[in-house]
Motif scaffolding. Sequence first.
Motif, PDB file in Angstrom:
ATOM      1  N   UNK A 122       0.824  -1.214   0.000  1.00 29.98           N
ATOM      2  CA  UNK A 122       0.000   0.000   0.000  1.00 29.98           C
ATOM      3  C   UNK A 122       0.859   1.265   0.000  1.00 29.98           C
ATOM      4  N   UNK A 123       2.047   1.199   0.583  1.00 32.96           N
ATOM      5  CA  UNK A 123       2.951   2.353   0.587  1.00 32.96           C
ATOM      6  C   UNK A 123       3.524   2.639  -0.795  1.00 32.96           C
ATOM      7  N   UNK A 124       3.565   1.608  -1.650  1.00 34.21           N
ATOM      8  CA  UNK A 124       4.149   1.772  -2.972  1.00 34.21           C
ATOM      9  C   UNK A 124       5.608   2.174  -2.885  1.00 34.21           C
ATOM     10  N   UNK A 125       5.933   3.274  -3.572  1.00 33.18           N
ATOM     11  CA  UNK A 125       7.299   3.812  -3.520  1.00 33.18           C
ATOM     12  C   UNK A 125       7.334   5.192  -2.875  1.00 33.18           C
ATOM     13  N   UNK A 126       6.282   5.514  -2.135  1.00 33.80           N
ATOM     14  CA  UNK A 126       6.237   6.817  -1.479  1.00 33.80           C
ATOM     15  C   UNK A 126       7.172   6.840  -0.277  1.00 33.80           C
ATOM     16  N   UNK A 127       7.961   7.896  -0.152  1.00 31.16           N
ATOM     17  CA  UNK A 127       8.787   8.014   1.063  1.00 31.16           C
ATOM     18  C   UNK A 127       7.898   8.294   2.264  1.00 31.16           C
ATOM     19  N   UNK A 128       8.357   7.888   3.456  1.00 29.98           N
ATOM     20  CA  UNK A 128       9.670   7.294   3.733  1.00 29.98           C
ATOM     21  C   UNK A 128       9.638   5.779   3.621  1.00 29.98           C
ATOM     22  N   UNK A 129      10.805   5.181   3.752  1.00 34.84           N
ATOM     23  CA  UNK A 129      10.900   3.742   4.001  1.00 34.84           C
ATOM     24  C   UNK A 129      11.058   3.557   5.504  1.00 34.84           C
ATOM     25  N   UNK A 130      10.415   2.533   6.037  1.00 31.26           N
ATOM     26  CA  UNK A 130      10.364   2.333   7.488  1.00 31.26           C
ATOM     27  C   UNK A 130      11.451   1.339   7.912  1.00 31.26           C
ATOM     28  N   UNK A 131      12.694   1.787   7.792  1.00 28.39           N
ATOM     29  CA  UNK A 131      13.839   0.925   8.116  1.00 28.39           C
ATOM     30  C   UNK A 131      13.789   0.428   9.554  1.00 28.39           C
ATOM     31  N   UNK A 132      13.194   1.208  10.448  1.00 29.58           N
ATOM     32  CA  UNK A 132      13.179   0.830  11.863  1.00 29.58           C
ATOM     33  C   UNK A 132      12.317  -0.402  12.134  1.00 29.58           C
TER      34      UNK A 132
END
Length: 344
Positions: A173-183
């Motif tokens: 659902x996030x697609x390629x929209x920032x941010x990425x949730x590295x945490x």
Amino acid sequence: MQLLLAPMEGLLDFVLRDVLTRIGGADRCVSEFIRISGTLLPERVFLRYMPELAHGSRTLAGVPVRAQLLGSDPVSMAENAAFLATLGPEGIDLNFGCPARTVNRHGGGASMLQDPENIARLVAAVRRAVPAHLPVSAKMRLGFDDRGLMRECAQAMVENGACELVVHARTKADGYRPPAYWEQIPLIRAAVGPQIRIIANGEIWTVQDALRCREQSGCTDLMLGRGSVADPGLALAIRAAVVHGVPAADSVAPIQPAAVPWAALLPHMQQFWDWVCQRLTPNQRAGRLKQWLNLLRRRYPEAETAYQQVRVMTDQTLITQWLALQRCQQPMSAGVPAPANLGQ
């Protein structure tokens, strides 16, 4: 530290893989996904997606390439994986992350993250079907609509034979929209245990992004996608930063210039264009160069002017002449190889 080039349909194909690995910094590539939909694919299809199979599963620069399969039927995936294994790939990667609507409508890619049990069956079937020495890895997102099943999906992959996970730190659902949730990646690490290599992926455009990603994800290893296409020297720059011990706290510093200057990139662009003209159909050629220039605009001021000039061109001869003019205006040292045959 391992730095991998991501599989990106319609963008990071064998031509661009070879150009980027010649520039350097990447330890391994993953092919564009090869879609499995119920039939046993012939050899020519695997070679079309991954001509490197004819060269020891390596780019002409010598960097290993792992073949990626996408599908949802365990039997068909296992049969195709078994045949692919006879062609000598470096390994087989399984796609559980593609967010494309068409792929997900047919039950593949990220849609699999809604069904950990089917993931388990599929990974187990592929692992049984290929020789024990051949790595089987997987690429996943944090989930489909939400992150509720990310631990269960990761466990299904690892417990059934995946030796390595790449985690794109966004949901479908996030697609390629920032941010990425590295945490969120450490939660997956805790679920599968420390013995499995976890590779962080998503929204790594700069050295500063890479350092923050390593800190927040706890991952030593990274997979680079659009960031490496926009800045072909990104992997080299990340390595330099890590070798010199640049702390993540310094990652808020201003973004540094691209690691490979524009003038040094032009011979590689010429190589890219020569191979595109050699390997792709006429109606695909101009679009591929425009696509790359469009991403290069993120890191190179010169690419903005170049893109505006090329975007109106469709004739191959005119584009070839334009590239020759760019190189004459910014002379570079020789050493870029002539186009090579990457397979039939």
